[in-house]
Enzyme design. Structure first.
Site, PDB file in Angstrom:
ATOM      1  N   ASN A  39       0.858  -1.185   0.000  1.00  0.00           N
ATOM      2  CA  ASN A  39       0.000   0.000   0.000  1.00  0.00           C
ATOM      3  C   ASN A  39       0.895   1.236   0.000  1.00  0.00           C
ATOM      4  OD1 ASN A  39       0.840   0.507   2.706  1.00  0.00           O
ATOM      5  ND2 ASN A  39      -0.851  -0.723   3.506  1.00  0.00           N
ATOM      6  N   LYS A  40       0.298   2.405   0.043  1.00  0.00           N
ATOM      7  CA  LYS A  40       1.084   3.643  -0.046  1.00  0.00           C
ATOM      8  C   LYS A  40       2.137   3.746   1.051  1.00  0.00           C
ATOM      9  CE  LYS A  40      -1.564   7.292  -2.384  1.00  0.00           C
ATOM     10  NZ  LYS A  40      -2.254   8.575  -2.159  1.00  0.00           N
ATOM     11  N   GLU A  62       3.497   1.415   2.929  1.00  0.00           N
ATOM     12  CA  GLU A  62       4.545   0.402   2.791  1.00  0.00           C
ATOM     13  C   GLU A  62       5.513   0.781   1.674  1.00  0.00           C
ATOM     14  OE1 GLU A  62       1.967  -3.499   4.282  1.00  0.00           O
ATOM     15  OE2 GLU A  62       1.862  -2.835   2.200  1.00  0.00           O
ATOM     16  N   ASP A 119      -5.853  -9.053   1.151  1.00  0.00           N
ATOM     17  CA  ASP A 119      -5.776 -10.485   0.857  1.00  0.00           C
ATOM     18  C   ASP A 119      -6.584 -10.837  -0.383  1.00  0.00           C
ATOM     19  OD1 ASP A 119      -4.194 -10.843   3.090  1.00  0.00           O
ATOM     20  OD2 ASP A 119      -5.831 -11.529   4.368  1.00  0.00           O
TER      21      ASP A 119
END
Length: 463
Positions: free
Chosen positions: A191-192, A194, A259
């Site tokens: 995601n952003k 991370e 997920d």
């Protein structure tokens, strides 16, 4: 495309951190005299698949032939995972299988207790050896990293290099601020936040998004570069930047959306679907998931029927519904009724019913059935209109119409786990109670009934 995908059963290997999620529902009505904390009285507990095991469940729901490879402890939770998954788990004595316990009181999570080990595993070479025995049998490999010590740099690089030799795609759900251990993978799904940590840049807004996503691809030698953008969708860079907008109309719970995204991408690439189309499918899968409560799996049928303006797709016949349920590893709740004029009492009843499991199915009496039960002047609303009213509620997952006077045949066909009726059935026989694991009786909201509404309307008309 969906007709093609429905016929596929790709073999997908999931490796990583497999966990158990435990939900503890409690009552709390007083404060402890020993400390300023609530006294909790446990009502029920339920164990569910978590971490890499939830990714596994998502792939199963899509129709994949899934196999799990990992390391667990010699304990009760490790045994739970071995029973639930088609798997080979190495047992590391003295290691705890990850358990995340969520304490819930008055429908709110008040505490999460993690009981786990997150040091690097001691069975690196053994895991690599087992992987090399089987990996050529799979169409895709998915690494589910929750930073619990299974996916060490040595293991990741052995997996990626071996898979690349045989052109098997490797998809990674990454963790941490060092993505170098994933170098050479087909794609990552950070995601952003991370991505910012791994790239060590300040933001991914505007032109910085293209800079960051290209840097991600180049620095870590990826075939495709992906960054999930939450409510803004998915960013993909292959030869150029693509922004696939988010599809969700309503967001109720983001649990498990990541997920579902990576599982859908893995399923799609294993079936040789082009990456841009795979991202479109993953976006739709995420939209289905965030429109529900809790960590859930999504089926191909739900993705196919996804349309933010079309709740009618939740209305199924019993054969369609059974096919969907067979792909789910979920707790099924069933209730039934005429629901002729839907009122506040119905809404609260169904909302409470949903909280008793994962999937709520409402059996709806057909028009002919209602006439036999209620008289020739009923129903007021047609079966289709009544079904649409119920399907419009986010807490109702499916509506199925039945023509019999009782839902006995339907319950026997669908085999739900929990049967829900109103509290007025106390000390009475509940149709189908012998076919389910549990019967739950729910109190009705006082002062609300369809008959009272009809009488009120008739009286006002006369006056």
């Amino acid at each position: 495309m969906f007709d093609f995908l429905a016929k596929q059963k790709p073999k997908i290997l999931v490796i990583g951190d497999f966990m158990v999620d435990c939900y503890v529902w409690c009552d709390s009505s007083r404060i402890s005299p020993e400390a300023p904390v609530m006294i909790m009285k446990s009502k029920k507990q339920e164990k569910r698949l978590g971490g890499g095991a939830n990714v596994y469940a998502n792939l199963k729901a899509l129709g994949a032939d899934v196999f799990a490879l990992g390391v667990v402890g010699d304990d009760e939770n490790g045994n739970f995972l071995k029973e639930k998954l088609n798997s080979y788990f190495l047992i590391q004595k003295g290691r705890k299988t990850s358990l995340k316990s969520r304490i819930i009181a008055h429908n709110q999570q008040v505490l999460r207790l993690d009981d786990e080990d997150d040091e690097d595993i001691k069975l690196e070479q053994e895991l690599i050896t087992e992987f090399k025995k089987i990996f050529r049998n799979f169409n895709a490999i998915l690494l589910s990293d929750y930073a619990k010590g299974v996916l060490t740099p040595k293991i990741c690089q052995n997996i990626i290099q071996s898979a690349n030799e045989f052109n098997i795609p490797v998809l990674v759900d990454p963790k941490g601020d060092d993505f170098s251990k994933y170098k050479g993978a087909t794609l990552l799904t950070p995601n952003k936040q991370e991505a910012l940590k791994a790239l060590k840049i300040n933001n991914l807004e505007g032109e910085n998004l293209q800079y960051g996503i290209e840097k991600l691809k180049k620095d870590f030698d990826l075939k495709y570069s992906i960054i999930t953008l939450s409510e803004d969708g998915i960013a993909l860079f292959d030869e150029k930047l693509h922004i696939i907008p988010a599809k969700a109309l309503e967001v109720y719970d983001v649990t498990g959306a990541g997920d579902s995204v990576i599982a859908t991408l893995a399923f799609s690439l294993a079936c040789n679907i082009p990456i841009l189309e795979a991202c479109e499918l993953a976006n739709k899968a995420a939209a289905v998931v965030v429109g529900k409560i809790g960590s859930v799996s999504v089926s191909l049928d739900e993705i196919r029927n996804f349309n933010k303006n079309n709740f009618e797709n939740k209305i199924k016949n019993k054969e369609e519904l059974l096919k969907i349920l067979k792909t789910e590893n979920k707790k099924i709740v069933f209730t039934n009724g005429c629901f002729d004029i839907v009122h506040f009492g119905h809404i609260k009843y169904l909302e409470k019913a949903k909280k008793l499991g994962d999937i709520l199915i409402v059996g709806l009496n057909s028009d002919a059935s209602v006439k036999r039960l209620k008289g020739k002047n009923r129903p007021i609303n047609s079966e289709f209109h009544r079904a649409c009213m119920l399907a419009a509620f986010y807490f109702v997952d499916f509506v199925v119409i039945f023509d019999e006077d009782t839902p006995l045949e339907l319950i026997s066909f669908l085999k739900p786990d929990v049967l829900v009726k109103g509290a007025d059935y106390q000390n009475k026989e509940v149709v189908g109670e012998k076919l389910v694991s549990k019967v739950e009786l729910i109190d009705f909201e006082e002062g609300f009934s369809t008959s009272n509404i009809i009488h009120k309307i008739n009286n006002q008309a006369l006056n």
